[in-house]
Design a protein around this motif. Structure first.
Motif, PDB file in Angstrom:
ATOM      1  N   GLU A 168      -9.229  -9.187   5.009  1.00 59.14           N
ATOM      2  CA  GLU A 168      -7.924  -8.537   4.890  1.00 59.14           C
ATOM      3  C   GLU A 168      -7.637  -7.708   6.128  1.00 59.14           C
ATOM      4  O   GLU A 168      -8.529  -7.118   6.716  1.00 59.14           O
ATOM      5  N   TYR A 180       1.513  -2.772   4.298  1.00 53.88           N
ATOM      6  CA  TYR A 180       1.078  -3.879   3.443  1.00 53.88           C
ATOM      7  C   TYR A 180      -0.251  -4.436   3.946  1.00 53.88           C
ATOM      8  O   TYR A 180      -0.512  -4.466   5.152  1.00 53.88           O
ATOM      9  N   SER A 181      -1.067  -4.886   2.986  1.00 57.28           N
ATOM     10  CA  SER A 181      -2.291  -5.616   3.312  1.00 57.28           C
ATOM     11  C   SER A 181      -2.043  -7.103   3.127  1.00 57.28           C
ATOM     12  O   SER A 181      -1.321  -7.510   2.219  1.00 57.28           O
ATOM     13  N   ARG A 201       0.816  -1.216   0.000  1.00 54.34           N
ATOM     14  CA  ARG A 201       0.000   0.000   0.000  1.00 54.34           C
ATOM     15  C   ARG A 201       0.852   1.269   0.000  1.00 54.34           C
ATOM     16  O   ARG A 201       0.487   2.267  -0.607  1.00 54.34           O
ATOM     17  N   THR A 231      -7.459   1.936   8.452  1.00 53.07           N
ATOM     18  CA  THR A 231      -7.912   0.591   8.089  1.00 53.07           C
ATOM     19  C   THR A 231      -9.391   0.319   8.391  1.00 53.07           C
ATOM     20  O   THR A 231     -10.102  -0.171   7.505  1.00 53.07           O
ATOM     21  N   ARG A 247      -4.198 -10.672   2.723  1.00 49.84           N
ATOM     22  CA  ARG A 247      -5.516 -11.234   2.459  1.00 49.84           C
ATOM     23  C   ARG A 247      -5.547 -12.729   2.740  1.00 49.84           C
ATOM     24  O   ARG A 247      -4.588 -13.444   2.469  1.00 49.84           O
ATOM     25  N   THR A 286      -4.388  -4.814   7.433  1.00 48.62           N
ATOM     26  CA  THR A 286      -3.314  -3.991   6.882  1.00 48.62           C
ATOM     27  C   THR A 286      -2.437  -3.500   8.017  1.00 48.62           C
ATOM     28  O   THR A 286      -2.941  -3.050   9.051  1.00 48.62           O
ATOM     29  N   SER A 333      -9.599  -4.518   6.967  1.00 46.95           N
ATOM     30  CA  SER A 333      -9.501  -3.430   5.992  1.00 46.95           C
ATOM     31  C   SER A 333     -10.181  -3.842   4.689  1.00 46.95           C
ATOM     32  O   SER A 333      -9.753  -3.480   3.597  1.00 46.95           O
ATOM     33  N   SER A 334     -11.257  -4.590   4.824  1.00 48.72           N
ATOM     34  CA  SER A 334     -12.059  -5.027   3.675  1.00 48.72           C
ATOM     35  C   SER A 334     -13.512  -5.095   4.112  1.00 48.72           C
ATOM     36  O   SER A 334     -13.827  -5.229   5.298  1.00 48.72           O
TER      37      SER A 334
END
Length: 233
Positions: A65, A20-21, A15, A116, A23, A67, A56-57
């Motif tokens: 996810e 970083y994310s 990011r 996030t 998943r 992050t 963060s999703s």
């Protein structure tokens, strides 16, 4: 109710230079709400390898996810070494600082990695075309550290009910995409006229959260309309 699950790692997404994310497949019914968080347990016994991190999703995805800003900590190093399809243990969902569809107008005052849980909420609102008006004030030190910049701009182009105001504190120059300086009363008042009609979500490091809450109170926002969460470490 929170429960433990194992999930397979499927993707790592850069990011910013340090954020970083990660998943994971969502085979189980996670049943989380936008704004909630999880406990990530890279080792069930070693406390240094356990960490609380926000989703963060959106809950609607076929993955979930989190992050994180990576550091030289043992947790970050082990996270960076995850291989595709390796499994991680989670305790989830946790937290009550969440989006509710009854909130017709909301605002975010956020800094750094505190973005996030806001991302989870915004993605959910925009992709479901919900009737919630959203204003985001998001501060970082430099423009390179603005996580989810492309996503926020894309969602703003898709929704007339989303407004994103980015600020940077350390860059020498400002630009049309972001303002110079910290989030303050003037920035809030000049970009949002219906302050007292909104629910405020404030996420970020403790000092920033306390400072933003003080500004919201000074602007006349009632305490029960301010939802806060501290991000430590």
């Amino acid at each position: 109710m929170a429960h433990e699950i194992e999930a397979a790692f499927i993707q790592k997404i850069k990011r910013t230079p340090t954020i970083y994310s990660f998943r994971f497949s969502a085979d189980d019914d996670l049943n989380f709400k936008p704004g909630q968080y999880m406990e990530v347990m890279l080792d069930k016994i070693d406390k240094e390898l356990r960490h609380y991190l926000s989703f963060s999703s959106s809950p609607d995805k076929d993955y979930f996810e989190f992050t994180k800003r990576l550091s030289d900590s043992r947790f970050s190093q082990k996270l960076s070494q995850l291989k595709d399809n390796s499994t991680v243990l989670f305790k989830l969902p946790l937290g009550s600082c969440v989006y509710k569809e009854e909130y017709k107008k909301i605002a975010f005052l956020i800094g750094g990695i505190g973005v996030t849980p806001a991302i989870s909420m915004i993605e959910y609102v925009v992709e479901n075309n919900l009737d919630t008006d959203v204003v985001v004030f998001y501060s970082n030190r430099t423009k390179e550290e603005i996580a989810f910049y492309k996503e926020l701009k894309n969602w703003q182009s898709l929704s007339k009910k989303l407004k994103v105001i980015l600020t940077v504190t350390d860059d020498e120059t400002s630009g049309p995409q972001y303002l110079k300086g910290r989030i303050d009363k003037d920035i809030i008042k000049s970009n949002m006229g219906d302050i007292l009609e909104r629910i405020f979500f404030i996420f970020g490091p403790p000092k920033m959260v306390d400072a933003m809450k003080a500004i919201a109170v000074e602007l006349g926002v009632e305490n029960n309309n301010i939802k806060t969460e501290y991000f430590i470490g």
